[in-house]
Design a protein around this motif. Structure first.
Motif, PDB file in Angstrom:
ATOM      1  N   SER A   1      -5.181  -3.511 -14.686  1.00 26.61           N
ATOM      2  CA  SER A   1      -4.644  -4.279 -13.565  1.00 26.61           C
ATOM      3  C   SER A   1      -4.185  -3.360 -12.439  1.00 26.61           C
ATOM      4  CB  SER A   1      -3.463  -5.140 -14.035  1.00 26.61           C
ATOM      5  OG  SER A   1      -2.337  -4.317 -14.306  1.00 26.61           O
ATOM      6  N   ARG A   2      -3.920  -3.953 -11.282  1.00 22.31           N
ATOM      7  CA  ARG A   2      -3.476  -3.162 -10.125  1.00 22.31           C
ATOM      8  C   ARG A   2      -2.124  -2.494 -10.410  1.00 22.31           C
ATOM      9  NH1 ARG A   2      -3.869  -2.124  -4.837  1.00 22.31           N
ATOM     10  NH2 ARG A   2      -1.981  -2.168  -3.560  1.00 22.31           N
ATOM     11  N   LEU A   3      -1.186  -3.243 -11.013  1.00 23.29           N
ATOM     12  CA  LEU A   3       0.118  -2.673 -11.301  1.00 23.29           C
ATOM     13  C   LEU A   3       0.018  -1.543 -12.321  1.00 23.29           C
ATOM     14  CD1 LEU A   3       2.549  -5.740 -11.345  1.00 23.29           C
ATOM     15  CD2 LEU A   3       2.127  -4.086  -9.512  1.00 23.29           C
ATOM     16  N   GLU A   4      -0.896  -1.664 -13.276  1.00 22.95           N
ATOM     17  CA  GLU A   4      -1.110  -0.589 -14.249  1.00 22.95           C
ATOM     18  C   GLU A   4      -1.628   0.669 -13.553  1.00 22.95           C
ATOM     19  OE1 GLU A   4      -2.129  -3.019 -18.391  1.00 22.95           O
ATOM     20  OE2 GLU A   4      -3.720  -2.606 -16.942  1.00 22.95           O
ATOM     21  N   SER A   5      -2.530   0.477 -12.579  1.00 19.02           N
ATOM     22  CA  SER A   5      -3.050   1.622 -11.822  1.00 19.02           C
ATOM     23  C   SER A   5      -1.939   2.296 -11.027  1.00 19.02           C
ATOM     24  CB  SER A   5      -4.155   1.161 -10.862  1.00 19.02           C
ATOM     25  OG  SER A   5      -5.252   0.637 -11.574  1.00 19.02           O
ATOM     26  N   ILE A   6      -1.064   1.484 -10.443  1.00 16.42           N
ATOM     27  CA  ILE A   6       0.059   2.043  -9.675  1.00 16.42           C
ATOM     28  C   ILE A   6       1.005   2.798 -10.607  1.00 16.42           C
ATOM     29  CG2 ILE A   6       2.070   1.468  -8.265  1.00 16.42           C
ATOM     30  CD1 ILE A   6       0.453  -0.980  -7.249  1.00 16.42           C
TER      31      ILE A   6
ATOM     32  N   VAL B   1      -4.807   3.818  -4.598  1.00 17.47           N
ATOM     33  CA  VAL B   1      -3.895   2.673  -4.543  1.00 17.47           C
ATOM     34  C   VAL B   1      -2.962   2.834  -3.347  1.00 17.47           C
ATOM     35  CG1 VAL B   1      -3.930   2.143  -7.004  1.00 17.47           C
ATOM     36  CG2 VAL B   1      -2.297   3.816  -6.150  1.00 17.47           C
ATOM     37  N   GLN B   2      -2.738   1.751  -2.628  1.00 15.58           N
ATOM     38  CA  GLN B   2      -1.792   1.712  -1.518  1.00 15.58           C
ATOM     39  C   GLN B   2      -0.813   0.586  -1.815  1.00 15.58           C
ATOM     40  OE1 GLN B   2      -1.393   3.770   1.029  1.00 15.58           O
ATOM     41  NE2 GLN B   2      -3.044   5.072   0.260  1.00 15.58           N
ATOM     42  N   PRO B   3       0.161   0.834  -2.680  1.00 11.75           N
ATOM     43  CA  PRO B   3       1.062  -0.243  -3.096  1.00 11.75           C
ATOM     44  C   PRO B   3       2.034  -0.646  -1.999  1.00 11.75           C
ATOM     45  CG  PRO B   3       1.832   1.832  -3.970  1.00 11.75           C
ATOM     46  CD  PRO B   3       0.508   2.111  -3.305  1.00 11.75           C
ATOM     47  N   SER B   4       2.488  -1.886  -2.068  1.00 15.13           N
ATOM     48  CA  SER B   4       3.581  -2.326  -1.202  1.00 15.13           C
ATOM     49  C   SER B   4       4.891  -1.935  -1.882  1.00 15.13           C
ATOM     50  CB  SER B   4       3.526  -3.847  -1.028  1.00 15.13           C
ATOM     51  OG  SER B   4       3.772  -4.485  -2.285  1.00 15.13           O
TER      52      SER B   4
ATOM     53  N   GLU C   1       5.450  -4.194  -4.896  1.00 14.43           N
ATOM     54  CA  GLU C   1       4.686  -3.794  -6.079  1.00 14.43           C
ATOM     55  C   GLU C   1       5.312  -2.567  -6.741  1.00 14.43           C
ATOM     56  OE1 GLU C   1       0.091  -5.088  -5.193  1.00 14.43           O
ATOM     57  OE2 GLU C   1       0.892  -3.368  -4.102  1.00 14.43           O
TER      58      GLU C   1
END
Length: 220
Positions: free
Chosen positions: A2-7, A39-42, A45
């Protein structure tokens, strides 16, 4: 993934690769680790990721910044193992922490003679202590360059690593080396840097092995 896992994986690698003790959280956005993971998290996130990492005791934090996120963060002993041994993959790290128990039907168990059971030597699980010793050896070169002489600590960690790799580790030798490493991490030149993040992991590994000193309680 998932995106959060990547972050989360990228953030753990950011802490692992940064030479500062507890780098600023905001610096993660422009770090090589974030760029490598694309990744470009907010901030929202990142706040969710940091909360999960703190709950899993993979990071320690200080200060309060944007959206309630900490201003600084650093790896704990478990965090160092998660990145050093599992590349920041939290799922893989969590799986390695659990012990698989196989339930066998009672009628399939072959009873052992009492004498055989009593004479069998007690085996100790040194895998956790071996991991901590390897993490110490893995991270010492950076600490050595920045905080002074670490030859004695490296020697103790190397000897502990070798002792825990034996087919039948000597409990007294392993205990003595682990306690010496604990003393080194809490009193020598790395006491306020590497020692801070590794002591909890070492205590936890000692407790898991059954070799902790009587009266010493591992961190909850």
């Amino acid at each position: 993934m998932s995106r959060l896992e990547s972050i989360a994986r990228a953030f753990l690698r950011y802490l692992y690769e940064d030479h500062r003790f507890r780098p600023e959280v905001v610096d993660f956005f422009d770090s090589p680790a974030a760029e490598a993971a694309a990744v470009q998290p907010s901030w929202t996130e990142l706040a969710d990721v940091l909360e999960e990492l703190r709950e899993r005791e993979l990071i320690a934090t200080s200060g309060v910044g944007q959206l309630g996120t900490p201003t600084r963060a650093g790896l704990t002993g478990s965090g160092l193992i998660c990145v050093g041994r599992h590349g920041g993959d939290i799922t893989s790290w969590a799986r390695s922490q659990s012990v698989a128990v196989l339930d066998t039907p009672a009628d399939a168990v072959v009873p052992q003679a009492r004498s055989a059971v009593e004479s069998a030597p007690r085996r100790i699980d040194c895998s956790g202590l071996n991991r901590v010793a390897k993490v110490v050896l893995l991270t010492l070169p950076t600490v050595h360059a920045r905080y002074g002489d670490t030859v004695a600590i490296e020697s103790t960690a190397q000897r502990l690593c070798e002792a825990t790799r034996q087919e039948q580790p000597d409990p007294e030798r392993v205990r003595a080396l682990a306690q010496r490493l604990r003393t080194d991490l809490s009193t020598r030149s790395v006491a306020n840097t590497l020692g801070v993040v590794l002591l909890d992991g070492l205590d936890e590994a000692l407790a898991e092995s059954g070799l902790a000193e009587p009266g010493r309680t591992p961190p909850s």
